[in-house]
Motif scaffolding. Structure first.
Motif, mmCIF file in Angstrom:
data_model
loop_
_atom_site.group_PDB
_atom_site.id
_atom_site.type_symbol
_atom_site.label_atom_id
_atom_site.label_comp_id
_atom_site.label_asym_id
_atom_site.label_seq_id
_atom_site.Cartn_x
_atom_site.Cartn_y
_atom_site.Cartn_z
ATOM 1 N N TYR A 45 92.445 -80.541 -94.727
ATOM 2 C CA TYR A 45 92.582 -80.469 -96.178
ATOM 3 C C TYR A 45 91.558 -79.576 -96.857
ATOM 4 O O TYR A 45 91.749 -79.190 -98.007
ATOM 5 C CB TYR A 45 92.586 -81.881 -96.769
ATOM 6 C CG TYR A 45 93.749 -82.681 -96.239
ATOM 7 C CD1 TYR A 45 95.054 -82.338 -96.572
ATOM 8 C CD2 TYR A 45 93.552 -83.744 -95.365
ATOM 9 C CE1 TYR A 45 96.135 -83.042 -96.067
ATOM 10 C CE2 TYR A 45 94.628 -84.450 -94.857
ATOM 11 C CZ TYR A 45 95.908 -84.101 -95.206
ATOM 12 O OH TYR A 45 96.979 -84.790 -94.697
ATOM 13 N N ALA A 46 90.495 -79.203 -96.158
ATOM 14 C CA ALA A 46 89.521 -78.264 -96.724
ATOM 15 C C ALA A 46 90.165 -76.885 -96.949
ATOM 16 O O ALA A 46 89.711 -76.120 -97.805
ATOM 17 C CB ALA A 46 88.313 -78.140 -95.811
ATOM 18 N N ARG A 49 91.528 -75.698 -100.633
ATOM 19 C CA ARG A 49 90.634 -74.993 -101.558
ATOM 20 C C ARG A 49 90.551 -73.511 -101.180
ATOM 21 O O ARG A 49 90.563 -72.643 -102.048
ATOM 22 C CB ARG A 49 89.244 -75.639 -101.551
ATOM 23 C CG ARG A 49 88.282 -75.001 -102.501
ATOM 24 C CD ARG A 49 88.684 -75.277 -103.939
ATOM 25 N NE ARG A 49 87.728 -74.641 -104.830
ATOM 26 C CZ ARG A 49 88.067 -73.975 -105.911
ATOM 27 N NH1 ARG A 49 89.313 -73.888 -106.271
ATOM 28 N NH2 ARG A 49 87.158 -73.420 -106.659
ATOM 29 N N GLN A 52 93.661 -71.814 -102.352
ATOM 30 C CA GLN A 52 93.627 -71.565 -103.794
ATOM 31 C C GLN A 52 92.724 -70.375 -104.127
ATOM 32 O O GLN A 52 93.076 -69.534 -104.949
ATOM 33 C CB GLN A 52 93.144 -72.819 -104.533
ATOM 34 C CG GLN A 52 94.138 -73.955 -104.464
ATOM 35 C CD GLN A 52 93.552 -75.287 -104.911
ATOM 36 O OE1 GLN A 52 92.346 -75.507 -104.844
ATOM 37 N NE2 GLN A 52 94.419 -76.183 -105.355
ATOM 38 N N LEU A 53 91.563 -70.297 -103.486
ATOM 39 C CA LEU A 53 90.667 -69.152 -103.706
ATOM 40 C C LEU A 53 91.296 -67.856 -103.201
ATOM 41 O O LEU A 53 91.122 -66.796 -103.793
ATOM 42 C CB LEU A 53 89.322 -69.384 -103.023
ATOM 43 C CG LEU A 53 88.420 -70.432 -103.660
ATOM 44 C CD1 LEU A 53 87.211 -70.709 -102.762
ATOM 45 C CD2 LEU A 53 87.981 -69.995 -105.030
#
Length: 137
Positions: A45-46, A49, A52-53
């Protein structure tokens, strides 16, 4: 006042190189998007992010590509195709990002595949298309 052939060549070459760099780096960024999405869907799940970046980074690169394609077309009087293809890729990218933000995965994933293909084809074209390498008269 008409510019000299060497000035036109230099201007054209500068805008073409800017476009090449922007879309090539964007193509790599979009490929990373597929990797980060796969890692997220596999349970890490990291990577959400990072995904998204990556979207923000790829969007910024495509803005630079669009500016470069516009410069190639209107400042250096080059072909219209790179601008139109870059604009189309940006529109697909925005639709793809919106579907991702809305968690509409049934559309987000196919748009991502189409976007990766479109940007890679654009990058390939900037490096190989004879029509795009010709300096206008």
């Amino acid at each position: 006042m008409e510019s000299s052939p060497s000035t036109r060549l230099r201007r054209y070459s500068t805008w073409l190189w800017a476009l090449r760099v922007a879309v090539t780096v964007a193509a790599v960024a979009y490929l990373f998007q597929a990797v980060s999405a796969g890692q997220f869907l596999a349970g890490d799940y990291a990577f959400l992010r990072l995904h998204q970046l990556g979207t923000t980074t790829a969007d910024l690169l495509m803005v630079l590509a669009l500016v470069s394609a516009a410069g190639l077309k209107w400042i250096a009087r080059g072909p219209r195709a790179p601008f139109l293809i870059t604009l189309a890729a940006m529109l697909v990218s925005q639709a793809q990002a919106a579907t991702g933000a809305g968690r509409i995965l049934w559309l987000h994933v196919p748009l991502g595949v189409a976007l990766i293909g479109l940007v890679w084809a654009l990058a390939w074209g900037t490096w190989t298309s004879a029509a795009w390498r010709e300096v206008p008269r």
